[in-house]
Design a protein around this motif. Structure first.
Motif, mmCIF file in Angstrom:
data_model
loop_
_atom_site.group_PDB
_atom_site.id
_atom_site.type_symbol
_atom_site.label_atom_id
_atom_site.label_comp_id
_atom_site.label_asym_id
_atom_site.label_seq_id
_atom_site.Cartn_x
_atom_site.Cartn_y
_atom_site.Cartn_z
ATOM 1 N N GLN A 367 -44.001 -9.406 -26.580
ATOM 2 C CA GLN A 367 -45.309 -9.979 -26.891
ATOM 3 C C GLN A 367 -45.221 -11.418 -27.367
ATOM 4 O O GLN A 367 -46.140 -12.209 -27.166
ATOM 5 N N ASP A 430 -50.994 -12.485 -24.320
ATOM 6 C CA ASP A 430 -50.042 -11.414 -24.550
ATOM 7 C C ASP A 430 -49.340 -11.108 -23.222
ATOM 8 O O ASP A 430 -49.976 -10.611 -22.285
ATOM 9 N N LYS A 433 -49.631 -7.097 -22.312
ATOM 10 C CA LYS A 433 -50.943 -6.520 -22.029
ATOM 11 C C LYS A 433 -51.792 -7.397 -21.106
ATOM 12 O O LYS A 433 -52.866 -6.979 -20.676
ATOM 13 N N ARG A 435 -53.531 -9.936 -21.795
ATOM 14 C CA ARG A 435 -54.809 -10.235 -22.425
ATOM 15 C C ARG A 435 -54.691 -11.524 -23.224
ATOM 16 O O ARG A 435 -53.622 -11.833 -23.760
ATOM 17 N N PHE A 437 -55.163 -13.786 -26.565
ATOM 18 C CA PHE A 437 -55.240 -13.502 -27.987
ATOM 19 C C PHE A 437 -56.635 -13.865 -28.488
ATOM 20 O O PHE A 437 -57.227 -14.853 -28.058
ATOM 21 N N GLU A 482 -49.460 -7.098 -36.246
ATOM 22 C CA GLU A 482 -50.737 -6.720 -35.659
ATOM 23 C C GLU A 482 -51.910 -7.055 -36.591
ATOM 24 O O GLU A 482 -51.799 -6.898 -37.798
ATOM 25 N N SER A 651 -55.709 -9.237 -27.379
ATOM 26 C CA SER A 651 -54.607 -8.900 -28.270
ATOM 27 C C SER A 651 -54.862 -9.632 -29.579
ATOM 28 O O SER A 651 -55.333 -10.778 -29.572
#
Length: 794
Positions: A367, A430, A433, A435, A437, A482, A651
């Protein structure tokens, strides 16, 4: 090791860096600010460095902890622990203990009350897969330190003495407490544990990309078992009532989790169990799951029908969950310009023989940086130990140590500045994923942290900086955690005196929850924080999640903000309907942003009173009068807020850049961390003072991880030998230099209604790597096994 890890390894290359010592500006970020005058404090609260609202209770001793609540007829329990790591109980002789006047009960597996028989009843909210441990469940011994008896007596001293008289005969069986010899037996973990995110599928062919890379590093790293060791040991006070109800004062990070556990294990309806935990003297993850003292105390209280207190000793704090040991393999390959081609990160962690505890150790590597070829792997090896438990920044603390040290080694192989290498591999989305951020100000962390630290003066050669007999080294690392949110409920009540009462069954484990939620309420209602009362840590309050994962402000705080906004809107409507002429000429939406609350009154801001002045109408009204006119005693709103679906499109993470300066005695190998700069991007900061406290505390944890902390096992006996604070080393004030905390601006409109990200974990992540990298820079020695002790440097 070849069966635990993918064993195709290339040659390791190392690199080195250095810089002249400079003194970074050191802000006293942990100093508690003083209150501003009342008029100023009726303005913005969110973002103000206000003192802790619970500070006076703590420093005066009026704050009560789990083992301090009084109860008539209170008796005390002392736990007897097994000295063997595996085997079974042959016989228990408690006659000498029972003969002492004042000893009331000796509980063992032979005479304990009947309890739930199915595993599901013993699983708490965050239990991993497998069979949860049942104290006094049977004669089987599963780990050294397992409780085998509880002695209950009139005084704690008598209970402890009587416990020492209990004689237990054991049949010992072969055991294994060392992770290294069982690496070949490691297996993929069970996915039964809720929240465990297994490593994603490989991208590309990482091994082939590694082989063709212009520069690479390939090495193993290890981290030891660590224990939480908060100032307050675990303990509880169970108070039964004549009608069969129980009030349980427990050290916990989740009163609702504790309540549900007791309900299931002891077959009690919800209204028969109330759990109370207003103050927690540190927990760091050790209070996430119910520990064995809790069901033992409950058994005794039910058997005796008297209040029972069980407090664990410091040595017994080493007999349950811990941060698991890990052995990690990291291989990185890059082009000559520094662009990563291959990332391989594999880890083996330890778990017990009866549960599958999992940490997210390797996922961060996929990531954090861009690379087309990524392979991540995570396995578990079973040992004869108690099940590990989450410990501050679980998984990331270990995983980022290995990854960020490997990045430093790759920078050496490339003859590139370590900071520049990270910037060149910065990811705008990310990579796993695919995606974007929701927000990511990591580049600002790099830039502002480096400037504050003086990284630009660094020269690229190890052992090139010294002052007197000390070698000086600079190191840095990236941190990530996270940005989580989960469902939570909050009740907001405004009374006739103008006091705002907020309530939620959340916890404050020392992080400043009392203060942050109070600030949110005060800010939204435009009132002094002194008029806000926040109640927490009680199962009679609205539901809230376990306090962990850095999600409490994001979850409970967001629910509080929505509840207070709804309360403010209703108050505005009451003002229009019942406030009189001075308020009637404003619509409710406009009025909602136009008033403040102070001294038990609602009044218009000075810029919104022109219409009232023209008519001579009053622009303030006592809340008591307003509520009376409306036929109400209080104004109340309760909100249950869940994460918005928009979160699924992004993300979300906090990020940091950690810079460390170490001084190493060239002759003795003694390491001193002179200063640390931690630049953090965590969205909207509710209270800069308490948030900086959290980051500074995390930095201290990271220094301890790098230089001090480890459980030392006698693997022949399967026992921990340094089970005290004299031998289990943690940093003291003398070990800590300047800590400079810097929050960079970061706006995030998607992460939650507050735009806030948690800071409890991010302060730890990356610190151990930054210190290790600084030690390499000072000495030219690369140490890949924590902690970095004198013997590894001499």
């Amino acid at each position: 090791m070849s069966t635990a890890f993918e064993s195709r390894r290339g040659g390791a290359q190392a690199a080195k860096t250095s810089a002249p010592p400079t003194q970074a500006s050191s802000q006293a970020s942990s100093q508690a600010p003083t209150h501003a005058p009342t008029q100023a404090r009726t303005q913005a609260r969110i973002g103000a460095p206000l003192p802790r609202v619970d500070g006076r209770a703590k420093v005066t001793g009026s704050a009560r902890y789990a083992a301090e609540f009084p109860a008539a007829g209170l008796v005390h329990g002392a736990v007897v622990n097994a000295p063997i790591a595996r085997g079974k109980i042959i016989a228990i002789d408690a006659s000498a203990a029972q003969a002492l006047p004042g000893v009331l009960l000796v509980l063992t597996h032979e005479n304990r009350p009947a309890l739930a028989e199915d595993d599901a009843a013993w699983k708490d909210q965050i239990a991993p897969g497998g069979q949860p441990f049942r104290p006094l469940g049977d004669a089987r011994i599963r780990y050294a330190g397992q409780p085998v008896a509880l002695v209950v007596a009139e005084t704690p001293e008598l209970a402890a003495h009587a416990a020492s008289l209990v004689r237990v005969r054991y049949h010992s069986e072969p055991h294994q407490t060392d992770l290294g010899p069982v690496l070949q037996d490691a297996v993929m973990p069970s996915l039964e544990k809720g929240g465990f995110e297994p490593p994603p599928a490989p991208r590309g062919d990482a091994w082939q990309a590694l082989e063709r890379a212009d520069a690479r590093t390939d090495a193993f790293y290890s981290t030891p078992v660590e224990f939480h060791q908060p100032m307050e040991p675990h303990g509880c006070t169970v108070v039964p009532s004549a009608d069969g109800r129980f009030t349980v004062y427990e050290k916990t990070q989740g009163v609702r989790n504790t309540q549900q556990y007791l309900m299931k294990v002891f077959a009690l309806p919800q209204d028969r169990v109330r759990v109370v935990s207003p103050f927690v003297g540190g927990a760091f993850g050790s209070g996430l799951r119910p520990q064995y003292h809790l069901p033992l105390a409950m058994m005794a209280a039910r058997s005796l029908r008297r209040p029972v207190r069980v407090s664990l000793t410091r040595a017994q704090m080493f007999t349950f969950g811990h941060r698991p040991a890990s052995i990690q393999h990291v291989a990185l390959g890059a082009r000559r310009d520094g662009r990563l081609e291959a990332i391989i990160h594999e880890a083996v962690g330890e778990t017990s023989q009866f549960e599958d505890f999992t940490d997210v150790v390797v996922n961060w590597a996929g990531q954090l940086y861009r690379a087309d070829h990524v392979q991540l792997g995570y396995k578990l090896a079973r040992l004869d130990v108690y099940t590990p438990i989450d410990m501050r920044a679980p998984g990331a603390a270990q995983g980022l140590f290995a990854l960020e040290c490997a990045m430093d080694e790759l920078a050496v192989a490339l003859n590139m500045d370590p900071l520049e290498l990270r910037i060149r591999n910065y990811s705008t989305e990310d990579p796993e994923k695919k995606r974007p951020f929701s927000s990511k100000a990591l580049l600002d962390c790099y830039a502002q942290g480096a400037e504050r630290f003086g990284w630009g003066a660094r020269v690229a050669a190890p052992r090139s900086m010294r002052e007197g007999h000390e070698l000086v080294g600079y190191g840095m690392a990236t941190g990530i955690w996270e940005a989580l949110q989960t469902g939570a409920s909050v009740r907001a009540t405004l009374d006739a005196d103008g006091v705002l009462a907020l309530a939620s069954a959340t916890a404050d484990i020392g992080t400043g929850t009392y203060t942050a939620i109070s600030q949110i309420g005060a800010d939204i209602l435009h009132m002094p924080i002194e008029d806000v009362r926040f109640t927490l840590g009680d199962t009679s309050l609205p539901d809230a999640p376990i306090e962990g994962g850095s999600w409490t402000v994001a979850s409970v705080g967001s629910a509080a903000s929505v509840a207070c906004k709804q309360l403010r809107a209703r108050l505005a409507q009451l003002l229009v309907e019942h406030g009189g002429v001075g308020f009637a000429n404003l619509d409710a939406d406009t009025l909602s942003e136009a008033f403040v609350i102070e001294h038990g009154e609602v009044c218009l801001r000075s810029g919104n009173t022109q219409g009232a002045r023209d008519t001579g109408a009053a622009t303030r009204i006592a809340i008591a009068d307003l509520l009376a006119r409306a036929g109400m005693k209080t104004l109340e709103e309760q909100v249950t807020l869940k994460p918005d679906a928009v979160r699924e499109r992004y993300s979300m993470a906090t990020h940091s850049a950690v810079f460390a300066e170490v001084r190493v005695d060239e002759s003795l190998g003694q390491v001193r961390v002179a200063r640390v700069v931690s630049a953090v991007a965590a969205g909207r900061i509710i209270n800069p003072a308490t948030a900086a406290n959290q980051i500074a505390g995390g930095v201290v944890w990271g220094i301890g991880m790098a230089l001090h902390e480890r459980a030392q096992f006698d693997h022949t006996l399967g026992r921990i030998m340094n089970h005290n604070l004299a031998d289990y080393l943690v940093p003291t004030n003398a070990d800590i230099g300047d800590i400079d905390v810097l929050f960079v601006d970061e706006h995030d409109e998607f992460v939650n209604p507050l735009g806030a990200k948690g800071v409890g974990e991010i302060g730890v992540v990356g610190v151990a790597a930054a210190v290790a990298n600084a030690i390499w820079h000072a000495t030219g020695k690369r140490v890949r096994a924590l902690p970095i002790t004198l013997d590894k440097l001499l």
